[in-house]
Structure formats: C-alpha cells, structure tokens
Design a protein around this motif. Structure first.
Motif, PDB file in Angstrom:
ATOM      1  N   ALA A   1      20.556  50.897  39.950  1.00 53.70           N
ATOM      2  CA  ALA A   1      19.184  50.530  41.514  1.00 53.70           C
ATOM      3  C   ALA A   1      19.339  48.593  41.193  1.00 53.70           C
ATOM      4  CB  ALA A   1      17.942  50.561  40.817  1.00 53.70           C
ATOM      5  N   LEU A   2      20.615  48.318  41.552  1.00 51.22           N
ATOM      6  CA  LEU A   2      20.409  47.628  40.878  1.00 51.22           C
ATOM      7  C   LEU A   2      21.428  46.706  41.788  1.00 51.22           C
ATOM      8  CD1 LEU A   2      20.675  44.110  39.519  1.00 51.22           C
ATOM      9  CD2 LEU A   2      22.141  45.463  38.221  1.00 51.22           C
ATOM     10  N   ASP A   3      21.669  46.005  42.617  1.00 49.15           N
ATOM     11  CA  ASP A   3      22.986  44.819  42.796  1.00 49.15           C
ATOM     12  C   ASP A   3      22.516  43.212  42.908  1.00 49.15           C
ATOM     13  OD1 ASP A   3      25.492  45.463  45.125  1.00 49.15           O
ATOM     14  OD2 ASP A   3      23.741  46.956  45.805  1.00 49.15           O
ATOM     15  N   ALA A   4      23.376  42.188  42.275  1.00 54.22           N
ATOM     16  CA  ALA A   4      24.019  41.421  42.140  1.00 54.22           C
ATOM     17  C   ALA A   4      25.053  40.769  43.083  1.00 54.22           C
ATOM     18  CB  ALA A   4      23.060  41.215  40.214  1.00 54.22           C
ATOM     19  N   TYR A   5      24.903  39.172  43.209  1.00 55.82           N
ATOM     20  CA  TYR A   5      26.071  38.981  43.661  1.00 55.82           C
ATOM     21  C   TYR A   5      25.903  37.410  42.658  1.00 55.82           C
ATOM     22  CZ  TYR A   5      27.497  42.027  46.722  1.00 55.82           C
ATOM     23  OH  TYR A   5      27.437  43.362  47.322  1.00 55.82           O
ATOM     24  N   VAL A   6      27.102  36.849  41.851  1.00 55.90           N
ATOM     25  CA  VAL A   6      26.941  35.779  41.359  1.00 55.90           C
ATOM     26  C   VAL A   6      27.792  34.644  42.009  1.00 55.90           C
ATOM     27  CG1 VAL A   6      27.525  34.517  39.099  1.00 55.90           C
ATOM     28  CG2 VAL A   6      26.571  36.823  39.029  1.00 55.90           C
ATOM     29  N   THR A   7      27.149  33.638  42.042  1.00 52.84           N
ATOM     30  CA  THR A   7      27.387  32.819  43.121  1.00 52.84           C
ATOM     31  C   THR A   7      28.173  31.650  41.872  1.00 52.84           C
ATOM     32  OG1 THR A   7      25.260  31.264  43.354  1.00 52.84           O
ATOM     33  CG2 THR A   7      26.087  32.960  45.223  1.00 52.84           C
ATOM     34  N   GLU A   8      27.066  31.411  40.546  1.00 55.95           N
ATOM     35  CA  GLU A   8      27.042  30.132  39.771  1.00 55.95           C
ATOM     36  C   GLU A   8      27.285  30.636  38.288  1.00 55.95           C
ATOM     37  OE1 GLU A   8      25.037  27.118  42.820  1.00 55.95           O
ATOM     38  OE2 GLU A   8      24.042  27.568  41.120  1.00 55.95           O
ATOM     39  N   TYR A   9      27.625  29.577  37.220  1.00 56.11           N
ATOM     40  CA  TYR A   9      27.118  30.697  36.292  1.00 56.11           C
ATOM     41  C   TYR A   9      27.437  29.646  35.064  1.00 56.11           C
ATOM     42  CZ  TYR A   9      29.073  33.786  32.098  1.00 56.11           C
ATOM     43  OH  TYR A   9      28.943  34.202  31.037  1.00 56.11           O
ATOM     44  N   ASP A  10      26.363  29.681  33.965  1.00 51.74           N
ATOM     45  CA  ASP A  10      26.613  28.904  33.106  1.00 51.74           C
ATOM     46  C   ASP A  10      27.314  29.913  31.643  1.00 51.74           C
ATOM     47  OD1 ASP A  10      26.522  27.934  30.545  1.00 51.74           O
ATOM     48  OD2 ASP A  10      24.909  26.580  30.886  1.00 51.74           O
ATOM     49  N   PRO A  11      29.060  29.945  31.283  1.00 52.20           N
ATOM     50  CA  PRO A  11      29.472  31.157  29.846  1.00 52.20           C
ATOM     51  C   PRO A  11      28.844  30.290  29.276  1.00 52.20           C
ATOM     52  CG  PRO A  11      30.679  28.744  30.635  1.00 52.20           C
ATOM     53  CD  PRO A  11      29.934  28.425  31.686  1.00 52.20           C
ATOM     54  N   LYS A  12      28.292  28.738  28.486  1.00 50.37           N
ATOM     55  CA  LYS A  12      27.430  29.686  26.864  1.00 50.37           C
ATOM     56  C   LYS A  12      26.765  30.135  27.082  1.00 50.37           C
ATOM     57  CE  LYS A  12      29.382  24.879  27.369  1.00 50.37           C
ATOM     58  NZ  LYS A  12      29.113  23.382  27.536  1.00 50.37           N
ATOM     59  N   THR A  13      25.480  30.245  27.759  1.00 45.80           N
ATOM     60  CA  THR A  13      24.481  31.370  28.047  1.00 45.80           C
ATOM     61  C   THR A  13      24.051  32.410  29.078  1.00 45.80           C
ATOM     62  OG1 THR A  13      23.326  29.889  29.922  1.00 45.80           O
ATOM     63  CG2 THR A  13      22.834  28.810  28.087  1.00 45.80           C
ATOM     64  N   GLY A  14      24.933  32.443  29.260  1.00 42.07           N
ATOM     65  CA  GLY A  14      25.254  34.162  30.138  1.00 42.07           C
ATOM     66  C   GLY A  14      23.953  33.266  31.558  1.00 42.07           C
ATOM     67  N   GLU A  15      23.193  32.689  31.608  1.00 43.06           N
ATOM     68  CA  GLU A  15      22.630  32.758  32.525  1.00 43.06           C
ATOM     69  C   GLU A  15      23.517  32.512  33.843  1.00 43.06           C
ATOM     70  OE1 GLU A  15      18.621  30.488  33.655  1.00 43.06           O
ATOM     71  OE2 GLU A  15      19.908  29.043  32.418  1.00 43.06           O
ATOM     72  N   ALA A  16      22.978  33.141  35.293  1.00 37.52           N
ATOM     73  CA  ALA A  16      23.578  32.745  36.460  1.00 37.52           C
ATOM     74  C   ALA A  16      22.474  32.580  37.645  1.00 37.52           C
ATOM     75  CB  ALA A  16      24.931  33.882  36.523  1.00 37.52           C
TER      76      ALA A  16
END
Length: 122
Positions: free
Chosen positions: A48-63
C-alpha cells in the motif's frame, strides 16, 4: 554523526534497499524550488505504498519526495521520507513494507505521479 541502520530485510528482499552512489541522487534541498518538476531518482513500492525519492541524505537515510500511503491518492503528498523505517517494517512478516524498484529510470516527479493516477483511474 548518525548513520543508517543495517538492512534487516535484505535477505528476504533480495536486493539493496538504500540508494547507492550510482543513483546520483541530489542532497536534501537541492531540488527545493522545483516541486513536481523535480527529478525522481528512486521508486519504492509495497502492498500500500508508492514513494518517489528526489533528494537523499546517505548519512541518515532521510529522503524527500512524493509519497502515497495506504493507496490513498487524494492524500498523497511531497514530504520527508524515513527510509530506515520503511526498510525495517515488514507486513505480516511475509512481505517487506517497501521494495526498491530495480527497473525505475529517473524522470520528472510529475510523470511518476501521472502514472500512479492512471493506475488508480484518477
């Protein structure tokens, strides 16, 4: 400095979950003013998910990107995405909550959203 946790569902998923350097995803805020014209570099999907990542911080995993949860298209929105939470959650211990679309090619977020809307008949 924090770092993303190890992938606990990697064996079940069968592929790397987090974006790699090869994905060339811009850092957070790099596409801030572009809105739906920002380029999506990675697509995640689940029951039940669709997520499209446009930006990302590889240190924290936050996108950052566009997310639709629970197949609720009217309430889908641009926002921050906690990739470690998506990676570690499993649906009834059978299916990882989110899988990375290994066949996704970068494209404008506007096109990604249009594809989801077509799939849901919107």
């Amino acid at each position: 400095m924090s770092s993303i946790p190890p992938e606990i569902n990697r064996e079940m998923r069968g592929h790397t979950f987090y974006p790699t350097e090869a994905d060339s995803i811009p850092p957070l805020y790099a596409q801030d003013s572009k809105g739906k014209d920002a380029i999506a570099y990675v697509h995640y999907f689940g029951p039940a998910l669709d997520a499209y990542v446009t930006e990302y911080d590889p240190k924290t995993g936050e996108a950052f990107g566009w997310v639709m949860l629970n197949n609720d298209l009217p309430n889908a929105e641009l926002g921050y995405i906690d990739l470690p939470a998506y990676e570690s959650y499993s649906y009834k211990a059978i299916w990882p909550f989110a899988e990375r679309d290994l066949h996704f090619d970068p494209k404008p977020l506007r096109e990604c959203i249009a594809e989801v809307e077509r799939r849901f008949g919107a």
